[in-house]
Design a protein around this motif. Structure first.
Motif, PDB file in Angstrom:
ATOM      1  N   ALA A 252       0.830  -1.203   0.000  1.00 35.38           N
ATOM      2  CA  ALA A 252       0.000   0.000   0.000  1.00 35.38           C
ATOM      3  C   ALA A 252       0.867   1.257   0.000  1.00 35.38           C
ATOM      4  O   ALA A 252       0.537   2.250  -0.667  1.00 35.38           O
ATOM      5  N   MET A 253       1.963   1.238   0.734  1.00 34.20           N
ATOM      6  CA  MET A 253       2.895   2.365   0.702  1.00 34.20           C
ATOM      7  C   MET A 253       3.441   2.567  -0.707  1.00 34.20           C
ATOM      8  O   MET A 253       3.472   3.692  -1.227  1.00 34.20           O
ATOM      9  N   SER A 254       3.879   1.489  -1.335  1.00 35.90           N
ATOM     10  CA  SER A 254       4.461   1.574  -2.672  1.00 35.90           C
ATOM     11  C   SER A 254       3.451   2.109  -3.686  1.00 35.90           C
ATOM     12  O   SER A 254       3.775   2.954  -4.527  1.00 35.90           O
ATOM     13  N   ALA A 255       2.217   1.595  -3.625  1.00 34.13           N
ATOM     14  CA  ALA A 255       1.174   2.052  -4.540  1.00 34.13           C
ATOM     15  C   ALA A 255       0.872   3.530  -4.313  1.00 34.13           C
ATOM     16  O   ALA A 255       0.681   4.291  -5.272  1.00 34.13           O
ATOM     17  N   SER A 256       0.830   3.932  -3.052  1.00 37.16           N
ATOM     18  CA  SER A 256       0.545   5.338  -2.731  1.00 37.16           C
ATOM     19  C   SER A 256       1.623   6.257  -3.286  1.00 37.16           C
ATOM     20  O   SER A 256       1.327   7.333  -3.830  1.00 37.16           O
ATOM     21  N   LEU A 257       2.884   5.855  -3.161  1.00 37.78           N
ATOM     22  CA  LEU A 257       3.985   6.675  -3.667  1.00 37.78           C
ATOM     23  C   LEU A 257       3.953   6.768  -5.189  1.00 37.78           C
ATOM     24  O   LEU A 257       4.165   7.838  -5.766  1.00 37.78           O
ATOM     25  N   ALA A 258       3.679   5.642  -5.844  1.00 35.90           N
ATOM     26  CA  ALA A 258       3.612   5.650  -7.308  1.00 35.90           C
ATOM     27  C   ALA A 258       2.452   6.512  -7.796  1.00 35.90           C
ATOM     28  O   ALA A 258       2.586   7.287  -8.766  1.00 35.90           O
ATOM     29  N   TYR A 259       1.309   6.398  -7.138  1.00 38.92           N
ATOM     30  CA  TYR A 259       0.121   7.160  -7.527  1.00 38.92           C
ATOM     31  C   TYR A 259       0.334   8.650  -7.273  1.00 38.92           C
ATOM     32  O   TYR A 259       0.009   9.494  -8.116  1.00 38.92           O
ATOM     33  N   ALA A 260       0.918   8.982  -6.116  1.00 39.95           N
ATOM     34  CA  ALA A 260       1.160  10.381  -5.790  1.00 39.95           C
ATOM     35  C   ALA A 260       2.146  11.012  -6.767  1.00 39.95           C
ATOM     36  O   ALA A 260       1.978  12.172  -7.182  1.00 39.95           O
ATOM     37  N   GLU A 261       3.164  10.252  -7.137  1.00 44.46           N
ATOM     38  CA  GLU A 261       4.146  10.791  -8.079  1.00 44.46           C
ATOM     39  C   GLU A 261       3.498  11.110  -9.419  1.00 44.46           C
ATOM     40  O   GLU A 261       3.764  12.162 -10.013  1.00 44.46           O
TER      41      GLU A 261
END
Length: 589
Positions: free
Chosen positions: A491-500
């Motif tokens: 979930a952290m990884s997905a959030s970072l990719a989406y935010a970027e």
């Protein structure tokens, strides 16, 4: 090729797998945006959510309207009469319908995610695809797997499919329970046990059964804690003749068919969970600004502000998770089974926490029904209904406990079978092999944390893999915590990719991703601490004593309002004793 999820547990997750294409990731092609606009208008104008909740029924005209829109065949290829739209569009449709009333999204998902279309599309012959897939545009389907004594163990299925030498087909007998859409279904996918014999190897096998075939009876329509309007029922099959051409796959492949369809459709629940969090955020934001206590809005009080921030961060993370994993699932050659299972586990657990926090923020109004509040002259906000509705997510489609256990077994097997694992220091700082700079983009520090924690997670998984299977069969909570840590990292990884991707498109998303990652890191720290120090052994001993009746005195002094009857009533096969409750909707056939 392994997906990102499996790589997380092996210490070799490559964040490039999650990278989103240029542009605003929320945007869909014009055709899909137009469909979602029509669906939104229909939900707002034609679907009476309060009426569905009150009457415990989706009106026929609403179901027919959804068919007219193509909402029953969103992903079905156009050659079979469907819309042929993307998984991302399908998930957005579920978010719209689930926030209108969850019975609507369950109707759509049970038909499209695990109903007839998926098994036939994945395992059907060309003839079966031509025969059945066009019918999925207007005819409703259901998947009949569960029985009274099955639960998460499909090998306890008692429904049988006996070969009929005369016709070359099969005769099905048994009783299925908790079959979503059974009451309104036109077509059933039934999982039954075929005895081994000369005609084949036997085993669990999937069949297409016409819901109006002689011997098929819907005996009971279920009522539940939530999900009023859910057309869920028990189906009796008595000497139901099924042609051999209605068998999906070979004999003994039924569980493979079921699991593959489930894996493909498993993101339906994360999509509904994301919708829960997004709606909760809208309600919490407005209420926390409108409600004033001790001279300021309650959202300015620290205790409530913490809950509001948690809801906002979780809503962002769940939207990111659905967006990122859906794109992963559509990539050819990428094994995303672990990704989908982690998404389902994480999303449903967090959605339940969000729904509970929203009730707490609303206080007494959160416990009051929307209808009661409206009668008092206030806005009717169905917060308590959402709490009841969302609770099933932790049970549906594999309970959280079962998913942790299954995932742990799969991950340990993957660790043991890996040809080689990366040596310490081999991975680049961002967790991939020569990927982007760890500090670059959104949340560089969080990316470093994900990479380092992934390697630490692989070490913990290695400790489990080195233990005898007999110990692991007993001590499941430790491996379950490893699974939960991996879900948080995903979930952290997905959030970072989406935010970027959003930031690159000019949308301010960095603070949301940063807040979520900070909260997630605290949960991960707690889970790691419980790996080292816990009460598991003592809990097992106490549970054993409770089961043996050592503390029966503690149950004295209360009244049990339960009715008499067995804990598990296994229906006997045979002819129906009551009229069928099946409801024929519209002009399906």
């Amino acid at each position: 090729m392994n997906g990102y999820g499996l790589g997380l547990f092996l210490g070799e997750a490559d964040p490039r797998l999650l990278a989103l294409p240029e542009g605003d990731p929320r945007r869909l092609p014009a055709e899909e945006e137009a469909f979602l606009a029509r669906l939104r208008e229909f939900c707002e104008k034609e679907a009476d959510s309060a009426g569905i909740e009150r009457d415990d029924r989706i009106p026929d005209e609403v179901i027919e309207g959804l068919k007219d829109l193509g909402a029953m065949s969103i992903r079905l290829p156009a050659r079979y009469g469907g819309l042929g739209l993307s998984a991302r569009c399908y998930h957005r449709a579920l978010m719209l319908t689930s926030t209108t009333h969850p019975a609507l999204s369950e109707l759509l998902a049970a038909h499209q995610a695990i109903g007839l279309a998926q098994p036939v599309a994945l395992f059907g012959t060309p003839e079966q695809k031509e025969a059945f897939l066009p019918r999925c545009v207007r005819e409703i389907s259901a998947f009949a797997l569960t029985e009274a004594d099955v639960g998460n163990d499909p090998f306890r299925v008692r429904t049988t499919a006996v070969r009929d030498p005369g016709s070359g087909g099969y005769v099905l007998d048994g009783v299925k329970m908790w079959t979503t859409n059974a009451v309104v279904a036109d077509l059933l996918v039934v999982l039954a046990a075929v005895p081994a014999g000369e005609g084949g190897g036997g085993g669990l096998t999937a069949f297409v059964v016409e819901a109006d075939a002689p011997g098929v009876t819907v005996e009971h329509r279920g009522s539940f804690l939530g999900l009023r309007g859910l057309e869920n029922g028990c189906v009796r099959l008595h000497r139901v003749a099924v042609p051999v051409g209605h068998r999906i796959g070979a004999e003994g492949e039924g569980l493979t068919v079921a699991l593959a369809a489930q894996d493909t459709g498993r993101l339906s629940l994360p999509a509904a969970s994301a919708a829960t969090a997004k709606w909760s955020l809208a309600v919490a934001r407005q209420w926390c600004a409108a409600r004033v206590q001790w001279g300021r809005p309650i959202g300015r009080h620290d205790a409530v502000a913490g809950k509001l921030a948690s809801i906002a961060a979780t809503a962002f993370a769940l939207e990111a998770l659905v967006e990122v994993v859906a794109r992963q699932a559509e990539r050819p050659g990428l094994d995303t089974r672990a990704d989908a299972e982690l998404a389902k586990l994480f999303a449903t657990e967090r959605a339940w926490r969000v729904a509970d926090d929203l009730v707490q923020i609303r206080g007494g109004r959160g416990y009051e029904t929307a209808a009661s509040a409206a009668r008092r002259g206030e806005r009717g906000v169905p917060v308590e209904q959402q709490l009841r509705d969302v609770r099933i997510g932790r049970i549906f489609d594999g309970s959280s406990e079962a998913l942790r256990s299954f995932l742990a077994q799969e991950l340990i097997a993957a660790y043991r079978s890996a040809a080689r694992r990366p040596a310490p220091g081999e991975l680049s700082a961002d967790g991939g092999r020569g990927g982007a700079e760890a500090g670059g983009g959104v949340g560089g520090g969080h990316r470093v944390f994900v990479a380092e924690t992934s390697r630490r997670l692989a070490e913990e998984l290695g400790k489990c893999a080195a233990r005898p299977d007999g110990e692991l069969d007993v001590e499941r909570r430790g491996p379950g915590r490893i699974v939960d840590i991996g879900a948080e990292l995903y979930a952290m990884s997905a959030s970072l990719a989406y935010a970027e991707a959003l930031e690159a498109a000019g949308v301010r998303a960095g603070p949301l991703a940063d807040a979520f990652c900070a909260q997630s890191r605290l949960r991960i720290g707690h889970l790691f601490a419980r790996l080292a120090e816990n009460s598991d052994a003592g809990d097992r001993a106490l549970a054993g004593g409770v089961l043996e009746g050592a503390h029966g005195w503690l149950e004295d002094g209360v009244v049990d309002p339960s009715t008499d009857g067995p804990w598990i009533a296994v229906p006997e096969p045979g002819p129906a004793r009551t009229a069928s409750l099946r409801r024929v909707v519209g002009r399906a056939r």
